[in-house]
Design a protein around this motif. Sequence first.
Motif, PDB file in Angstrom:
ATOM      1  N   ARG A 197       0.795  -1.188  -0.145  1.00 15.92           N
ATOM      2  CA  ARG A 197      -0.026  -0.101   0.447  1.00 15.92           C
ATOM      3  C   ARG A 197       0.656   0.905  -0.043  1.00 15.92           C
ATOM      4  N   GLU A 198       2.754   0.969   0.831  1.00 17.20           N
ATOM      5  CA  GLU A 198       2.755   2.442   0.872  1.00 17.20           C
ATOM      6  C   GLU A 198       3.454   2.701  -0.582  1.00 17.20           C
TER       7      GLU A 198
ATOM      8  N   CYS B 217       0.986   4.413  -2.838  1.00 16.41           N
ATOM      9  CA  CYS B 217       0.956   5.266  -2.299  1.00 16.41           C
ATOM     10  C   CYS B 217       1.734   6.448  -3.025  1.00 16.41           C
TER      11      CYS B 217
ATOM     12  N   GLU C 256       1.915   9.213  -6.522  1.00 25.56           N
ATOM     13  CA  GLU C 256       2.378  10.145  -6.060  1.00 25.56           C
ATOM     14  C   GLU C 256       3.855  10.758  -7.187  1.00 25.56           C
TER      15      GLU C 256
END
Length: 308
Positions: free
Chosen positions: A254-255, A258, A262
Amino acid sequence: METYLGVLLLTTLLTWIPGSISQHEAIALKSSLLSNYDKSLRPVKAVSTAVNVDFDISLKQIIELAEKDQEFQINIWLRLYWDDEYLTWNVSEHGGVDFLTIHSSDIWRPDIFLYNNIAKTYGAIEPITDVTVTSAGRVSYLQPAIFTSACPVHISRFPFDKQFHSVEGIALVGFSCLASIVVIRMSYNSPPSRPLPRWLRLLLLRCLARLFCMNTIAEEKHVVPPTKEGVFKVSDHKTIQQDRPNPALGLSLREIVCYSREYSARAREKKEEREDQKEWKMAALVLDRALMFVVALATITVCVVLLR
């Protein structure tokens, strides 16, 4: 061999004799015209006849404008034309000579004087060149000269004085400055820059670009394909998918998702911004070419209006 030398000698004589005869006739004609010529008298046979002198000036260089000394120095060519009734002849009676070159100090010349002269020559024109005279008595006098004249410059209230110029000219200068500001502002559009408006793209990159033969500059901006989400490649070149419910691995993924989203979004924004800036610069280049023609046409028009 003797025949060849004879033909060569005859050809040389035939080539040299006409030129020699013309030169001899010109010398004799010049001596005849100037034998009883009085350069102090006006070149007309009747006292009531006026001598019409065509006079113009060709400006070659503005040497100096000294505001403090109020002096103006220029380099010019004087061009004078008039008819001299005492310098006429019949061409057929003088070996076909239809013009002569005579030094300007040997004939009558118009009295030209610079009244506001401040040089040591007192404004008089020194006879340093020749004149050309045709068989009809038409005299052409071309004379270089450097004049230093008085030029009052009101500088007592500088820089708070007022300078008066033509309206067509502070307007042409103002338009040129405004055009330069617009072109520079379009060329160096600081980020974040917005996309070029559609009407401006059609006007500049389509119509005017084709008009000024700049078709290669009006290319479409490339679209960046969106990054696929859910599939990522790691260093071992294996595809990792979110199938197993491992909490630690799920948190890391998930990191990564993300951060990747970005980064992709920022990279896409940067690229779109660079493309927008490039499009603005291309539009500014076309506008600069168009304004160059407008300013050139306006300058020619103002010069014709002011100098007519």
